[in-house]
Design a protein around this motif. Structure first.
Motif, PDB file in Angstrom:
ATOM      1  N   LEU A 231      11.437 -10.374  -0.484  1.00  0.00           N
ATOM      2  CA  LEU A 231      12.002  -9.010  -0.520  1.00  0.00           C
ATOM      3  C   LEU A 231       9.987  -9.186  -0.917  1.00  0.00           C
ATOM      4  O   LEU A 231       8.887  -7.972  -0.027  1.00  0.00           O
ATOM      5  N   PRO A 232       9.078  -9.908  -1.572  1.00  0.00           N
ATOM      6  CA  PRO A 232       8.072  -9.425  -1.659  1.00  0.00           C
ATOM      7  C   PRO A 232       6.972 -10.200  -1.199  1.00  0.00           C
ATOM      8  O   PRO A 232       5.867  -9.672  -0.402  1.00  0.00           O
ATOM      9  N   ASP A 233       7.486 -10.641  -0.216  1.00  0.00           N
ATOM     10  CA  ASP A 233       6.716 -10.868   2.148  1.00  0.00           C
ATOM     11  C   ASP A 233       6.934  -9.870   2.254  1.00  0.00           C
ATOM     12  O   ASP A 233       6.284  -9.582   2.914  1.00  0.00           O
ATOM     13  N   THR A 234       7.366  -9.039   1.996  1.00  0.00           N
ATOM     14  CA  THR A 234       7.491  -7.840   3.124  1.00  0.00           C
ATOM     15  C   THR A 234       6.674  -6.346   2.382  1.00  0.00           C
ATOM     16  O   THR A 234       5.624  -6.202   2.991  1.00  0.00           O
ATOM     17  N   PHE A 235       6.309  -6.739   0.839  1.00  0.00           N
ATOM     18  CA  PHE A 235       4.995  -6.246   0.607  1.00  0.00           C
ATOM     19  C   PHE A 235       3.940  -6.920   0.777  1.00  0.00           C
ATOM     20  O   PHE A 235       3.474  -5.639   1.318  1.00  0.00           O
ATOM     21  N   ALA A 236       4.221  -7.813   0.725  1.00  0.00           N
ATOM     22  CA  ALA A 236       2.508  -8.830   0.693  1.00  0.00           C
ATOM     23  C   ALA A 236       2.358  -8.170   2.448  1.00  0.00           C
ATOM     24  O   ALA A 236       1.032  -7.889   3.070  1.00  0.00           O
ATOM     25  N   SER A 237       3.299  -8.680   3.276  1.00  0.00           N
ATOM     26  CA  SER A 237       3.259  -8.496   4.491  1.00  0.00           C
ATOM     27  C   SER A 237       2.301  -6.654   4.814  1.00  0.00           C
ATOM     28  O   SER A 237       1.409  -6.581   5.630  1.00  0.00           O
ATOM     29  N   LYS A 238       2.615  -5.717   4.567  1.00  0.00           N
ATOM     30  CA  LYS A 238       2.564  -4.045   4.573  1.00  0.00           C
ATOM     31  C   LYS A 238       1.452  -3.812   4.083  1.00  0.00           C
ATOM     32  O   LYS A 238       0.598  -3.358   4.874  1.00  0.00           O
ATOM     33  N   ALA A 239       0.814  -4.571   2.804  1.00  0.00           N
ATOM     34  CA  ALA A 239      -0.315  -4.831   2.201  1.00  0.00           C
ATOM     35  C   ALA A 239      -1.730  -5.208   3.256  1.00  0.00           C
ATOM     36  O   ALA A 239      -2.499  -4.849   3.249  1.00  0.00           O
ATOM     37  N   ALA A 240      -0.912  -6.183   3.332  1.00  0.00           N
ATOM     38  CA  ALA A 240      -1.910  -6.921   4.159  1.00  0.00           C
ATOM     39  C   ALA A 240      -2.178  -6.164   5.816  1.00  0.00           C
ATOM     40  O   ALA A 240      -3.739  -5.838   6.171  1.00  0.00           O
ATOM     41  N   ALA A 241      -1.213  -5.369   6.755  1.00  0.00           N
ATOM     42  CA  ALA A 241      -1.570  -4.888   7.213  1.00  0.00           C
ATOM     43  C   ALA A 241      -2.387  -3.730   7.442  1.00  0.00           C
ATOM     44  O   ALA A 241      -3.121  -3.157   8.599  1.00  0.00           O
ATOM     45  N   ILE A 242      -2.279  -2.709   6.323  1.00  0.00           N
ATOM     46  CA  ILE A 242      -2.380  -1.738   6.183  1.00  0.00           C
ATOM     47  C   ILE A 242      -4.468  -1.735   5.901  1.00  0.00           C
ATOM     48  O   ILE A 242      -5.657  -1.841   6.608  1.00  0.00           O
ATOM     49  N   ASN A 243      -4.443  -3.688   4.872  1.00  0.00           N
ATOM     50  CA  ASN A 243      -5.954  -3.233   4.793  1.00  0.00           C
ATOM     51  C   ASN A 243      -6.667  -3.757   5.811  1.00  0.00           C
ATOM     52  O   ASN A 243      -7.981  -4.338   5.863  1.00  0.00           O
ATOM     53  N   ASP A 244      -6.060  -4.993   7.342  1.00  0.00           N
ATOM     54  CA  ASP A 244      -6.571  -5.459   7.435  1.00  0.00           C
ATOM     55  C   ASP A 244      -7.086  -5.373   8.776  1.00  0.00           C
ATOM     56  O   ASP A 244      -5.844  -4.298   9.333  1.00  0.00           O
ATOM     57  N   PRO A 245      -8.514  -4.929   9.024  1.00  0.00           N
ATOM     58  CA  PRO A 245      -8.080  -3.998   9.803  1.00  0.00           C
ATOM     59  C   PRO A 245      -7.425  -4.617  11.444  1.00  0.00           C
ATOM     60  O   PRO A 245      -6.468  -4.053  12.695  1.00  0.00           O
ATOM     61  N   THR A 246      -7.255  -6.031  11.978  1.00  0.00           N
ATOM     62  CA  THR A 246      -6.388  -6.403  12.622  1.00  0.00           C
ATOM     63  C   THR A 246      -4.950  -6.948  12.609  1.00  0.00           C
ATOM     64  O   THR A 246      -4.118  -7.132  13.581  1.00  0.00           O
ATOM     65  N   ALA A 247      -5.008  -7.068  11.275  1.00  0.00           N
ATOM     66  CA  ALA A 247      -3.192  -7.000  10.525  1.00  0.00           C
ATOM     67  C   ALA A 247      -2.814  -8.627  10.954  1.00  0.00           C
ATOM     68  O   ALA A 247      -1.930  -9.061  10.741  1.00  0.00           O
ATOM     69  N   ASP A 248      -3.780  -9.851  10.928  1.00  0.00           N
ATOM     70  CA  ASP A 248      -3.690 -10.747  11.199  1.00  0.00           C
ATOM     71  C   ASP A 248      -3.124 -11.797  10.057  1.00  0.00           C
ATOM     72  O   ASP A 248      -2.334 -13.285   9.812  1.00  0.00           O
ATOM     73  N   ALA A 249      -3.304 -11.091   8.554  1.00  0.00           N
ATOM     74  CA  ALA A 249      -3.080 -12.410   7.655  1.00  0.00           C
ATOM     75  C   ALA A 249      -2.068 -11.558   7.276  1.00  0.00           C
ATOM     76  O   ALA A 249      -0.811 -12.263   6.754  1.00  0.00           O
ATOM     77  N   SER A 250      -1.180 -10.600   7.670  1.00  0.00           N
ATOM     78  CA  SER A 250       0.389  -9.934   7.876  1.00  0.00           C
ATOM     79  C   SER A 250       0.848 -10.612   8.762  1.00  0.00           C
ATOM     80  O   SER A 250       1.601 -11.811   8.322  1.00  0.00           O
ATOM     81  N   ILE A 251       0.512 -11.327  10.060  1.00  0.00           N
ATOM     82  CA  ILE A 251       1.574 -12.332  11.115  1.00  0.00           C
ATOM     83  C   ILE A 251       1.071 -13.854  10.187  1.00  0.00           C
ATOM     84  O   ILE A 251       2.715 -14.583   9.878  1.00  0.00           O
ATOM     85  N   THR A 252       0.166 -14.043   9.841  1.00  0.00           N
ATOM     86  CA  THR A 252       0.041 -15.483   9.507  1.00  0.00           C
ATOM     87  C   THR A 252       1.125 -16.155   7.935  1.00  0.00           C
ATOM     88  O   THR A 252       1.844 -16.808   7.602  1.00  0.00           O
ATOM     89  N   ASN A 253       1.590 -14.306   6.688  1.00  0.00           N
ATOM     90  CA  ASN A 253       2.258 -14.346   6.160  1.00  0.00           C
ATOM     91  C   ASN A 253       3.803 -14.337   6.408  1.00  0.00           C
ATOM     92  O   ASN A 253       4.437 -15.317   5.590  1.00  0.00           O
ATOM     93  N   ILE A 254       3.930 -13.933   7.362  1.00  0.00           N
ATOM     94  CA  ILE A 254       4.851 -13.157   7.894  1.00  0.00           C
ATOM     95  C   ILE A 254       5.813 -15.069   8.131  1.00  0.00           C
ATOM     96  O   ILE A 254       6.335 -15.704   8.376  1.00  0.00           O
ATOM     97  N   THR A 255       4.130 -15.633   9.495  1.00  0.00           N
ATOM     98  CA  THR A 255       5.346 -16.814   9.966  1.00  0.00           C
ATOM     99  C   THR A 255       5.110 -18.371   9.067  1.00  0.00           C
ATOM    100  O   THR A 255       5.682 -19.255   8.713  1.00  0.00           O
ATOM    101  N   GLY A 256       3.504 -18.360   7.897  1.00  0.00           N
ATOM    102  CA  GLY A 256       4.358 -19.546   6.537  1.00  0.00           C
ATOM    103  C   GLY A 256       5.858 -18.755   6.108  1.00  0.00           C
ATOM    104  O   GLY A 256       5.715 -19.892   5.580  1.00  0.00           O
ATOM    105  N   SER A 257       5.912 -17.786   6.034  1.00  0.00           N
ATOM    106  CA  SER A 257       6.962 -17.567   4.612  1.00  0.00           C
ATOM    107  C   SER A 257       7.963 -18.348   5.663  1.00  0.00           C
ATOM    108  O   SER A 257       8.557 -18.698   4.224  1.00  0.00           O
TER     109      SER A 257
END
Length: 96
Positions: free
Chosen positions: A1-27
């Protein structure tokens, strides 16, 4: 569940949401490698504690199928995201 919140925060704050994709794939990758590696290590230690000689070799006849399914699903997901970005102008969370 913490990964979900980290990905959501990354998707909201990053213009391309690349950080959230990286977080999901790496996790997911870390979860799979730990999910396979830790039980195998525990089984090998147990095998050695029983006094068994030789290497512990788990029955991995179908393990390649599981790894293949994971790799294919991850590739399809990343491909769909790339296609959306290139042809639809969409980003994760919608166009901005």
């Amino acid at each position: 569940l913490p990964d979900t919140f980290a990905s959501k925060a990354a998707a909201i704050n990053d213009p391309t949401a690349d950080a959230s994709i990286t977080n999901i794939t790496g996790s997911n990758s870390v979860n799979v490698f730990l999910g396979l590696g830790l039980p195998w290590t525990m089984a090998a230690i147990y095998w050695a504690s029983l006094g068994c000689t030789g290497l512990y070799v788990p029955g991995a006849d179908t393990l390649w199928v599981n790894v293949l399914v994971f790799v294919l699903c991850a590739g399809v997901c990343l491909g769909v995201l790339t296609w959306r970005r290139k042809f639809c102008g969409g980003e994760l969370g919608g166009p901005k």
